[in-house]
Write a protein that holds these residues in place. Structure first.
Motif, PDB file in Angstrom:
ATOM      1  N   ALA A 149       7.865  -6.018   0.875  1.00 49.12           N
ATOM      2  CA  ALA A 149       8.918  -5.012   0.981  1.00 49.12           C
ATOM      3  C   ALA A 149       9.900  -5.129  -0.178  1.00 49.12           C
ATOM      4  O   ALA A 149      10.379  -4.117  -0.717  1.00 49.12           O
ATOM      5  CB  ALA A 149       9.645  -5.165   2.320  1.00 49.12           C
TER       6      ALA A 149
ATOM      7  N   VAL B 195       9.694   4.697   3.371  1.00 51.40           N
ATOM      8  CA  VAL B 195       9.066   4.648   4.700  1.00 51.40           C
ATOM      9  C   VAL B 195       8.177   3.425   4.824  1.00 51.40           C
ATOM     10  O   VAL B 195       8.182   2.711   5.859  1.00 51.40           O
ATOM     11  CB  VAL B 195       8.273   5.940   4.954  1.00 51.40           C
ATOM     12  N   SER B 196       7.436   3.137   3.749  1.00 55.27           N
ATOM     13  CA  SER B 196       6.571   1.952   3.770  1.00 55.27           C
ATOM     14  C   SER B 196       7.388   0.669   3.877  1.00 55.27           C
ATOM     15  O   SER B 196       7.022  -0.272   4.613  1.00 55.27           O
ATOM     16  CB  SER B 196       5.708   1.926   2.511  1.00 55.27           C
TER      17      SER B 196
ATOM     18  N   GLU C 246       9.940  -8.016  11.309  1.00 50.36           N
ATOM     19  CA  GLU C 246      10.943  -8.383  12.329  1.00 50.36           C
ATOM     20  C   GLU C 246      10.264  -8.784  13.636  1.00 50.36           C
ATOM     21  O   GLU C 246      10.669  -9.754  14.294  1.00 50.36           O
ATOM     22  CB  GLU C 246      11.874  -7.203  12.547  1.00 50.36           C
ATOM     23  N   ARG C 247       9.181  -8.067  14.047  1.00 53.08           N
ATOM     24  CA  ARG C 247       8.495  -8.397  15.289  1.00 53.08           C
ATOM     25  C   ARG C 247       7.661  -9.668  15.158  1.00 53.08           C
ATOM     26  O   ARG C 247       7.442 -10.386  16.135  1.00 53.08           O
ATOM     27  CB  ARG C 247       7.600  -7.223  15.707  1.00 53.08           C
TER      28      ARG C 247
ATOM     29  N   ARG D 285       7.718   5.464  -0.378  1.00 52.22           N
ATOM     30  CA  ARG D 285       7.905   4.023  -0.549  1.00 52.22           C
ATOM     31  C   ARG D 285       8.954   3.487   0.425  1.00 52.22           C
ATOM     32  O   ARG D 285       8.803   2.393   0.982  1.00 52.22           O
ATOM     33  CB  ARG D 285       8.314   3.712  -1.989  1.00 52.22           C
TER      34      ARG D 285
ATOM     35  N   GLY E 224       9.947  -3.623   9.724  1.00 52.21           N
ATOM     36  CA  GLY E 224       9.848  -3.585  11.186  1.00 52.21           C
ATOM     37  C   GLY E 224       8.780  -4.511  11.708  1.00 52.21           C
ATOM     38  O   GLY E 224       8.984  -5.235  12.713  1.00 52.21           O
ATOM     39  N   VAL E 225       7.612  -4.489  11.061  1.00 55.75           N
ATOM     40  CA  VAL E 225       6.528  -5.397  11.468  1.00 55.75           C
ATOM     41  C   VAL E 225       6.947  -6.846  11.267  1.00 55.75           C
ATOM     42  O   VAL E 225       6.704  -7.722  12.116  1.00 55.75           O
ATOM     43  CB  VAL E 225       5.248  -5.078  10.691  1.00 55.75           C
TER      44      VAL E 225
ATOM     45  N   ALA F  41      10.367   0.367   5.252  1.00 59.55           N
ATOM     46  CA  ALA F  41      10.894   0.286   6.618  1.00 59.55           C
ATOM     47  C   ALA F  41       9.832  -0.198   7.593  1.00 59.55           C
ATOM     48  O   ALA F  41      10.118  -1.009   8.497  1.00 59.55           O
ATOM     49  CB  ALA F  41      11.441   1.649   7.034  1.00 59.55           C
ATOM     50  N   MET F  42       8.607   0.288   7.421  1.00 56.33           N
ATOM     51  CA  MET F  42       7.535  -0.143   8.318  1.00 56.33           C
ATOM     52  C   MET F  42       7.234  -1.633   8.135  1.00 56.33           C
ATOM     53  O   MET F  42       7.067  -2.373   9.107  1.00 56.33           O
ATOM     54  CB  MET F  42       6.278   0.688   8.067  1.00 56.33           C
ATOM     55  N   ARG F  43       7.186  -2.107   6.901  1.00 56.36           N
ATOM     56  CA  ARG F  43       6.916  -3.528   6.658  1.00 56.36           C
ATOM     57  C   ARG F  43       8.018  -4.398   7.257  1.00 56.36           C
ATOM     58  O   ARG F  43       7.755  -5.445   7.870  1.00 56.36           O
ATOM     59  CB  ARG F  43       6.801  -3.788   5.154  1.00 56.36           C
TER      60      ARG F  43
ATOM     61  N   LEU G 169       5.243 -10.144   4.407  1.00 49.32           N
ATOM     62  CA  LEU G 169       5.619  -8.737   4.514  1.00 49.32           C
ATOM     63  C   LEU G 169       6.989  -8.475   3.890  1.00 49.32           C
ATOM     64  O   LEU G 169       7.215  -7.437   3.258  1.00 49.32           O
ATOM     65  CB  LEU G 169       5.617  -8.327   5.989  1.00 49.32           C
TER      66      LEU G 169
END
Length: 416
Positions: free
Chosen positions: A271, A244-245, A254-255, A242, A251-252, A247-249, A267
């Motif tokens: 999160a 890791v998920s 943020e971009r 969870r 990161g997406v 962190a990925m959300r 997102l």
């Protein structure tokens, strides 16, 4: 006054000792039967019939030895205990167990010895009373028309009334004094001999205790290793995944924040929701390690909470329980939790009860239900885990679950 009390006490001890010796004498005929049957079945154990009968004869001798232990314990004032191997299995296994159990041969040795010593000691005891009764009857013996018309006591001729008047009190006093020491000594000798033969030797008890502790330590280490693997698996497959998920959300998001703020906000919301779920899962893992409710409310509050969360009505009572060592509280908590889980899942019960009490440095847990019974430790219901967890504390577990119910699980945990 003190002298009179001492005389009475010694007299009562002599009477009690005589009673113990006579009880031992009453066992002699039973010992004869037990020894004869054992020798007969042992000789015939080369045949199949002898192997079948042998365990039953050994059980009879165990009963006879148990009566001897009871008589000895009554005189010594402390129990005389023995530990026997459990007789189970097929015909050959049962015969192998009884012949390989050292207590079988100790029982047989005591039975054979008691056939000899029992009558001898009883005769000596009765002889003291016969000598005591001879004193008052001395005038009759002297007055009787004997050839020499005299009675000799250790070379002293009783041939006149003055000598009778002197000899009778002296004889009674001497025999009574000697008997007050001899009779208890005879009873003690018989009891000590019984304890030496029929009590399990201390070295055997220590060896069995070491084996038991080694087994429970191994079970505790296995349970601890399994618990660590469970926690690692829960963290790896649950909370870590969870995180890791999340962190990925993030990161997406943020971009995408500059190009698509609405999608980034979605997102971020996902999160945040995943973060709350992860926190809940972490709390569950922590609760599985050491329930926070134990630190806040102690074992009584934790048991009440478990009873309240159970899907079926549970009446919980806690008596005499204060704060206990953390390890004991945690073990008791998980025992009650697992037991109530079994009740809810497998028993089809309408009601259940939980009673927790502490006395004499022993915590007792009793969980009962009115379900269908027939609980099986090998069916993966968690009962084997309860037994292992309790054994790690040198405690005891007893399960009563006849078909049709009710089921009662009793656990005792040392808490000193």
């Amino acid at each position: 006054m003190g002298a009179v009390i001492g005389v009475r006490r010694r007299g009562w001890q002599a009477v009690r000792a005589t009673g113990r010796l006579l009880l031992g004498l009453l066992l002699v005929p039973v010992c004869l039967i037990g020894l004869a049957l054992f020798l007969l079945t042992f000789v015939s154990s080369a045949t199949f019939i002898g192997l079948i009968i042998l365990p039953y004869v050994v059980r009879l001798n165990r009963w006879i030895a148990g009566r001897g232990r009871r008589v000895a314990a009554g005189w010594l004032g402390r129990p005389v205990t023995a530990e026997y191997a459990t007789i189970e299995g097929g015909v050959l296994a049962r015969a192998r167990i009884v012949l390989g159990d050292p207590m079988t041969w100790r029982d047989t040795a005591w039975i054979a010895g008691h056939i000899v010593t029992g009558p001898i000691l009883a005769a000596l005891g009765l002889g003291v009373w016969a000598a005591l009764g001879f004193g008052p009857s001395l005038p009759i013996w002297w007055w009787a028309p004997l050839p020499e018309h005299a009675v000799y006591l250790l070379g002293f001729a009783v041939d006149s009334w003055p000598r009778v008047i002197v000899a009778v009190p002296l004889l009674v006093a001497a025999v009574a004094t000697a008997g007050s020491y001899v009779l208890p000594w005879l009873a003690t000798a018989e009891a000590v001999l019984t304890r030496l033969l029929l009590a399990t030797p201390e070295r055997v008890r220590l060896a069995e205790r070491v084996a038991e502790l080694t087994e429970t330590r191994t079970a505790a280490l296995d349970a601890h290793g399994a618990e660590l693997r469970r926690i690692e698996r829960d963290l790896h497959d649950g909370a870590q995944a969870r995180l890791v998920s999340i962190a990925m959300r993030l990161g997406v998001a943020e971009r995408m924040l500059a190009a698509d703020p609405d999608q980034a906000a979605t997102l971020i919301a996902e999160a945040r929701l995943s973060t709350e779920e992860t926190m809940t899962e972490l709390r569950d893992i922590i609760r599985g390690m050491y329930p926070p409710i134990l630190a806040d409310r102690g074992l009584p509050g934790a048991v009440a909470a478990l009873a309240a969360r159970c899907p079926i009505p549970v009446a919980a009572t806690v008596t005499g329980v204060d704060r206990l060592p953390a390890a004991v509280e945690a073990a008791a908590y998980f025992v009650v939790a697992e037991a109530l889980t079994n009740v809810a899942r497998h028993s089809a019960a309408a009601t259940a009860t939980v009673h927790v009490s502490a006395a004499d440095d022993l915590l007792t847990l009793r969980v009962s239900d009115d379900g269908r019974g027939g609980a099986d430790e090998t069916a993966g219901t968690g009962l084997a885990g309860i037994r292992r967890r309790v054994a790690a504390f040198d405690g005891g577990t007893d399960l009563s679950s006849p078909p049709g119910g009710p089921t009662t699980l009793t656990v005792e945990l040392p808490c000193g």
